[in-house]
Design a protein around this motif. Structure first.
Motif, PDB file in Angstrom:
ATOM      1  N   ARG A  48      -6.760   1.180   3.015  1.00  0.00           N
ATOM      2  CA  ARG A  48      -5.494   1.102   2.301  1.00  0.00           C
ATOM      3  C   ARG A  48      -5.677   1.632   0.877  1.00  0.00           C
ATOM      4  O   ARG A  48      -6.682   1.344   0.219  1.00  0.00           O
ATOM      5  CB  ARG A  48      -4.998  -0.337   2.233  1.00  0.00           C
ATOM      6  CG  ARG A  48      -4.857  -1.029   3.586  1.00  0.00           C
ATOM      7  CD  ARG A  48      -3.769  -0.436   4.451  1.00  0.00           C
ATOM      8  NE  ARG A  48      -3.477  -1.315   5.595  1.00  0.00           N
ATOM      9  CZ  ARG A  48      -2.608  -1.035   6.538  1.00  0.00           C
ATOM     10  NH1 ARG A  48      -1.934   0.108   6.504  1.00  0.00           N
ATOM     11  NH2 ARG A  48      -2.395  -1.873   7.537  1.00  0.00           N
ATOM     12  N   THR A  82      -2.368   5.101   3.924  1.00  0.00           N
ATOM     13  CA  THR A  82      -3.328   4.495   4.850  1.00  0.00           C
ATOM     14  C   THR A  82      -4.082   5.598   5.589  1.00  0.00           C
ATOM     15  O   THR A  82      -3.469   6.553   6.077  1.00  0.00           O
ATOM     16  CB  THR A  82      -2.615   3.589   5.872  1.00  0.00           C
ATOM     17  OG1 THR A  82      -2.108   2.430   5.200  1.00  0.00           O
ATOM     18  CG2 THR A  82      -3.555   3.145   6.980  1.00  0.00           C
ATOM     19  N   TRP A 122       0.857  -1.181   0.000  1.00  0.00           N
ATOM     20  CA  TRP A 122       0.000   0.000   0.000  1.00  0.00           C
ATOM     21  C   TRP A 122       0.892   1.229   0.000  1.00  0.00           C
ATOM     22  O   TRP A 122       2.075   1.150   0.311  1.00  0.00           O
ATOM     23  CB  TRP A 122      -0.957   0.015   1.195  1.00  0.00           C
ATOM     24  CG  TRP A 122      -0.289  -0.155   2.539  1.00  0.00           C
ATOM     25  CD1 TRP A 122      -0.130  -1.322   3.230  1.00  0.00           C
ATOM     26  CD2 TRP A 122       0.343   0.860   3.355  1.00  0.00           C
ATOM     27  NE1 TRP A 122       0.563  -1.101   4.409  1.00  0.00           N
ATOM     28  CE2 TRP A 122       0.853   0.234   4.517  1.00  0.00           C
ATOM     29  CE3 TRP A 122       0.518   2.236   3.218  1.00  0.00           C
ATOM     30  CZ2 TRP A 122       1.521   0.923   5.520  1.00  0.00           C
ATOM     31  CZ3 TRP A 122       1.195   2.935   4.216  1.00  0.00           C
ATOM     32  CH2 TRP A 122       1.676   2.282   5.363  1.00  0.00           C
TER      33      TRP A 122
END
Length: 213
Positions: free
Chosen positions: A201, A186, A183
């Motif tokens: 994410r 966040t 990712w």
């Protein structure tokens, strides 16, 4: 005698019921006041941030800070606090300033950088679960836009791809990537009970230098 005892019990139950209603009402009023304060603070800071940045001369080169990921994210001071950029979630009608560093005091007004950097593709942003902040991010599905613009008008567009529920003690799982492509951004907030964290994410899909102010 029995009748008097029953009357006393009835009065006690009525008193407890009224007390519960008053407590719930006070809690609702308190939460509403906090939400309104967060909304007004965020709107005021966003306006000041955009106004301040509009007066700055924007760089004309096409070099993005992601080309030099070790560079620190710049910030500007507004009302005594430092802000690193603006976060937008168009589908939720959200446009919020993001404080440079995390503190519970700052969190009462705006989202905060919890860890990482947008330039290193590991930025983690925290916010309260007010509806005007991150209270509705749990409704985001797959492939929704999330945009972060730093104070130099570098604009990073992300797409949501996953939602997780983590416990407050799962710090490593929250902030550390399992792989480079895991990712890039966040977002997280507490659920309404405060017992767990709702974690969104996102992956970066576009970076551009844009005169958005």
């Amino acid at each position: 005698m029995a009748e008097k005892t029953m009357n006393k019990k009835g009065l006690i139950f009525i008193f407890i019921g009224v007390l519960c209603i008053i407590t719930a009402l006070a809690f609702f009023i308190h939460n509403s006041a906090e939400t309104q304060n967060a909304y007004e603070s965020s709107a005021r800071i966003t306006y000041k941030l955009r106004t301040q940045l509009a007066a700055k001369e924007q760089s004309s080169d096409n070099v993005l800070p992601t080309d030099n990921p070790d560079r620190e994210m710049p910030a500007v001071r507004i009302d005594g606090k430092r802000y690193a950029g603006i976060l937008e979630i168009p589908s939720l009608g959200i446009e919020l300033p993001v404080a440079e560093s995390f503190s519970y005091a700052a969190l009462q007004q705006t989202p905060c950088i919890y860890s990482g950097s947008v330039y290193k593709d590991n930025l983690v942003i925290a916010a309260h679960n007010y509806d005007v902040h991150f209270g509705r991010i749990g409704s985001l599905g797959f492939d929704y836009d999330v945009i972060f613009t730093d104070i130099e008008s570098n604009r990073y567009t992300f797409k949501t791809f996953d939602i997780e529920t983590l416990n407050p003690d799962q710090y490593t799982a929250l902030v550390e990537k399992q792989s480079k492509n895991d990712w890039d951004l966040t977002l997280f907030t507490c659920n309404y009970s405060g017992a767990q964290r709702i974690v969104i994410r996102c992956r970066r899909v576009r970076s551009e230098k844009k005169d958005v102010y």
